[in-house]
Scaffold this motif. Structure first.
Motif, mmCIF file in Angstrom:
data_model
loop_
_atom_site.group_PDB
_atom_site.id
_atom_site.type_symbol
_atom_site.label_atom_id
_atom_site.label_comp_id
_atom_site.label_asym_id
_atom_site.label_seq_id
_atom_site.Cartn_x
_atom_site.Cartn_y
_atom_site.Cartn_z
ATOM 1 N N PHE A 1 0.934 -1.107 -13.423
ATOM 2 C CA PHE A 1 1.978 -0.164 -12.823
ATOM 3 C C PHE A 1 1.680 0.976 -13.455
ATOM 4 C CE2 PHE A 1 5.962 1.849 -13.019
ATOM 5 C CZ PHE A 1 6.679 1.594 -11.778
ATOM 6 N N ARG A 2 1.507 1.372 -14.743
ATOM 7 C CA ARG A 2 1.579 2.637 -15.268
ATOM 8 C C ARG A 2 0.298 3.320 -14.649
ATOM 9 N NH1 ARG A 2 3.740 -0.068 -19.580
ATOM 10 N NH2 ARG A 2 1.537 -0.695 -20.247
ATOM 11 N N GLU A 3 -1.060 2.553 -14.570
ATOM 12 C CA GLU A 3 -2.172 3.108 -14.033
ATOM 13 C C GLU A 3 -2.072 3.566 -12.916
ATOM 14 O OE1 GLU A 3 -4.936 -0.325 -14.407
ATOM 15 O OE2 GLU A 3 -4.889 -0.079 -16.815
ATOM 16 N N LEU A 4 -1.323 2.745 -11.795
ATOM 17 C CA LEU A 4 -1.178 3.139 -10.379
ATOM 18 C C LEU A 4 -0.428 4.466 -10.484
ATOM 19 C CD1 LEU A 4 -0.911 -0.390 -8.936
ATOM 20 C CD2 LEU A 4 -2.672 1.266 -8.249
ATOM 21 N N GLN A 5 0.658 4.364 -11.018
ATOM 22 C CA GLN A 5 1.498 5.700 -11.041
ATOM 23 C C GLN A 5 0.927 7.007 -11.412
ATOM 24 O OE1 GLN A 5 5.013 5.065 -13.280
ATOM 25 N NE2 GLN A 5 6.190 6.782 -12.311
ATOM 26 N N GLN A 6 -0.101 6.748 -12.477
ATOM 27 C CA GLN A 6 -0.829 7.894 -12.978
ATOM 28 C C GLN A 6 -1.707 8.312 -11.856
ATOM 29 O OE1 GLN A 6 -2.313 6.631 -16.653
ATOM 30 N NE2 GLN A 6 -0.345 6.850 -17.866
ATOM 31 N N GLU A 7 -2.470 7.269 -11.311
ATOM 32 C CA GLU A 7 -3.487 7.642 -10.151
ATOM 33 C C GLU A 7 -2.752 8.270 -8.966
ATOM 34 O OE1 GLU A 7 -5.063 3.987 -9.239
ATOM 35 O OE2 GLU A 7 -6.136 3.669 -11.244
ATOM 36 N N LEU A 8 -1.559 7.917 -8.594
ATOM 37 C CA LEU A 8 -0.861 8.672 -7.436
ATOM 38 C C LEU A 8 -0.351 9.980 -7.719
ATOM 39 C CD1 LEU A 8 1.355 5.631 -6.318
ATOM 40 C CD2 LEU A 8 -0.417 6.708 -4.978
ATOM 41 N N TRP A 9 0.083 10.167 -9.110
ATOM 42 C CA TRP A 9 0.366 11.496 -9.595
ATOM 43 C C TRP A 9 -0.887 12.551 -9.764
ATOM 44 C CZ3 TRP A 9 3.721 15.093 -9.333
ATOM 45 C CH2 TRP A 9 3.382 16.156 -10.181
ATOM 46 N N ALA A 10 -1.998 11.919 -9.982
ATOM 47 C CA ALA A 10 -3.295 12.867 -9.921
ATOM 48 C C ALA A 10 -3.678 13.254 -8.517
ATOM 49 C CB ALA A 10 -4.220 11.983 -10.635
ATOM 50 N N ILE A 11 -3.236 12.558 -7.698
ATOM 51 C CA ILE A 11 -3.626 12.771 -6.223
ATOM 52 C C ILE A 11 -2.640 13.815 -5.942
ATOM 53 C CG2 ILE A 11 -3.895 12.171 -3.790
ATOM 54 C CD1 ILE A 11 -4.405 9.433 -5.062
ATOM 55 N N ARG B 1 0.838 -1.257 0.079
ATOM 56 C CA ARG B 1 -0.053 -0.221 0.145
ATOM 57 C C ARG B 1 0.671 1.038 0.068
ATOM 58 N NH1 ARG B 1 -3.684 0.285 4.693
ATOM 59 N NH2 ARG B 1 -1.939 -0.863 5.965
ATOM 60 N N VAL B 2 0.294 2.249 -0.490
ATOM 61 C CA VAL B 2 0.982 3.623 -0.677
ATOM 62 C C VAL B 2 0.037 4.822 0.188
ATOM 63 C CG1 VAL B 2 2.125 5.446 -1.835
ATOM 64 C CG2 VAL B 2 2.192 2.950 -2.873
ATOM 65 N N VAL B 3 0.884 5.102 1.187
ATOM 66 C CA VAL B 3 0.078 6.440 1.741
ATOM 67 C C VAL B 3 0.441 7.566 1.237
ATOM 68 C CG1 VAL B 3 -0.253 7.702 4.282
ATOM 69 C CG2 VAL B 3 0.132 5.102 4.048
ATOM 70 N N VAL B 4 -0.652 8.450 0.643
ATOM 71 C CA VAL B 4 -0.150 9.819 0.165
ATOM 72 C C VAL B 4 -0.616 10.915 1.086
ATOM 73 C CG1 VAL B 4 -0.721 11.156 -1.925
ATOM 74 C CG2 VAL B 4 -0.847 8.806 -2.254
ATOM 75 N N VAL B 5 0.571 11.866 1.405
ATOM 76 C CA VAL B 5 0.342 12.888 2.292
ATOM 77 C C VAL B 5 0.576 14.146 1.710
ATOM 78 C CG1 VAL B 5 1.562 13.719 4.462
ATOM 79 C CG2 VAL B 5 1.435 11.432 4.120
ATOM 80 N N SER B 6 -0.604 14.961 2.117
ATOM 81 C CA SER B 6 -0.492 16.047 1.413
ATOM 82 C C SER B 6 0.683 17.224 1.885
ATOM 83 C CB SER B 6 -1.781 17.200 1.908
ATOM 84 O OG SER B 6 -1.752 17.692 3.287
ATOM 85 N N SER B 7 0.801 18.567 1.292
ATOM 86 C CA SER B 7 1.806 19.357 1.679
ATOM 87 C C SER B 7 1.567 19.973 3.115
ATOM 88 C CB SER B 7 1.615 20.582 0.437
ATOM 89 O OG SER B 7 0.155 21.280 0.703
ATOM 90 N N ARG B 8 2.528 20.424 3.557
ATOM 91 C CA ARG B 8 2.506 21.063 4.927
ATOM 92 C C ARG B 8 1.502 21.858 5.484
ATOM 93 N NH1 ARG B 8 7.484 23.775 6.222
ATOM 94 N NH2 ARG B 8 6.392 25.708 6.269
ATOM 95 N N PRO B 9 0.623 21.603 6.622
ATOM 96 C CA PRO B 9 0.771 20.558 7.332
ATOM 97 C C PRO B 9 0.331 19.078 6.851
ATOM 98 C CG PRO B 9 -0.838 21.830 8.274
ATOM 99 C CD PRO B 9 -0.390 22.451 6.878
ATOM 100 N N GLY B 10 1.146 18.219 6.884
ATOM 101 C CA GLY B 10 0.766 16.814 6.269
ATOM 102 C C GLY B 10 -0.268 16.146 6.694
ATOM 103 N N THR B 11 -1.458 15.903 5.923
ATOM 104 C CA THR B 11 -2.332 15.367 6.268
ATOM 105 C C THR B 11 -2.752 14.093 5.144
ATOM 106 O OG1 THR B 11 -4.112 16.724 5.130
ATOM 107 C CG2 THR B 11 -3.608 17.103 7.539
#
Length: 278
Positions: free
Chosen positions: A257-267, A223-233
């Motif tokens: 793999f490509r789909e997941l990378q694109q989905e993470l970048w979109a977030i 799993r990959v946890v995506v954190v926002s810019s500071r203050p990180g949420t």
């Protein structure tokens, strides 16, 4: 065994009730002071890491990724919330974890064998058993012919292998890894990623891994946890539904793999476009 809290993120359930978590982040926040003025580095981290799981954390620079590792290791305390390790609050240095940082922390006056043996010496492991354990671990990381070499005589990738061997030799339940391969060139990074997956698969260790590299996160993680810019949420937790075992040299040609990378970048892209750096 208590029931795990269920979070619904990324359209799916995170935290199944099948086992107690290894690490629990319970609304963890961290405030620092600079020249007497407070700034919130980490806003609200709330997720679990399961035993044996490989979880990566990605997000802009300064969002609190490394801070989460430091709190888990017991090197600093949260300003709010709590980190629990196997159900118990982390209130002091957490000796159940191994910590691999970005920095090269090998002692230049000690050979590979002597560097790898340091944790056994600190823990007063019987001297008669040390040499065999050290040689076994050096062989596991592919450095059997370099035990008598000094760090200055090794390549960057070899030094990373020594650091891994030194961390793994005392068999920590959990590895905390803070961009351990960030300074390596692209080809060497792939080699080290493959080596890490092999060692992780053999040992069944829990890994919490900070990276700025989305491809690395998808390659390695459950799993990959995506954190926002500071203050990180937390923005989301993305399940990496690519079958294991994975070959890091082939997985990048996988459509998913490509789909997941694109989905993470979109977030992440909104935070990046606002001036953040990975």
């Amino acid at each position: 065994m208590r029931r795990r809290e269920t979070q619904v993120l990324d359209g799916g359930e995170v935290g199944a009730p099948d086992s107690a978590p290894m690490i629990s982040f319970d609304h963890v926040g961290k405030r620092f002071f600079k020249k007497g003025k407070p700034f919130q580095a980490l806003g609200d981290a709330h997720f679990d890491v399961r035993p044996g799981e490989f979880v990566s954390i990605v997000g802009p620079s300064g969002c609190g990724k490394s801070t989460l590792l430091n709190i888990t290791a017991g090197l600093m305390k949260p300003s709010s919330g709590a980190v629990r390790y196997q159900g118990k609050p982390v209130a002091a240095v957490n000796t159940n974890v191994g910590y691999v940082t970005q920095a090269d922390t090998l002692l230049p006056w000690r050979t590979v064998r002597q560097n790898v043996a340091i944790p056994l010496e600190i823990r007063h492991h019987p001297r008669a058993e040390r040499a065999g354990l050290v040689d076994e671990m050096i062989e596991k990381v592919g450095l059997a012919d370099f035990g008598g070499h000094y760090p200055a005589e090794l390549s960057g990738g070899m030094r990373k292998r020594v650091i891994l061997a030194r961390t793994l030799i005392y068999r920590p339940e959990t590895l905390l890894m803070d961009e351990p391969f960030g300074a390596l060139d692209a080809q060497l990074k792939l080699v080290m990623q493959q080596e890490l997956l092999r060692l992780w698969s053999d040992a069944g260790t829990t890994i919490l891994f900070v990276t700025h590299d989305l491809a690395e996160a998808v390659t390695l993680s459950d799993r990959v946890v995506v954190v926002s810019s500071r203050p990180g949420t937390m923005r989301t937790i993305k399940t990496i539904d690519i079958p294991r075992p994975r070959d890091v040299f082939d997985v990048r040609f996988h459509d998913r793999f490509r789909e997941l990378q694109q989905e993470l970048w979109a977030i992440l892209q909104d935070d990046m476009l606002e001036g953040g750096e990975m």
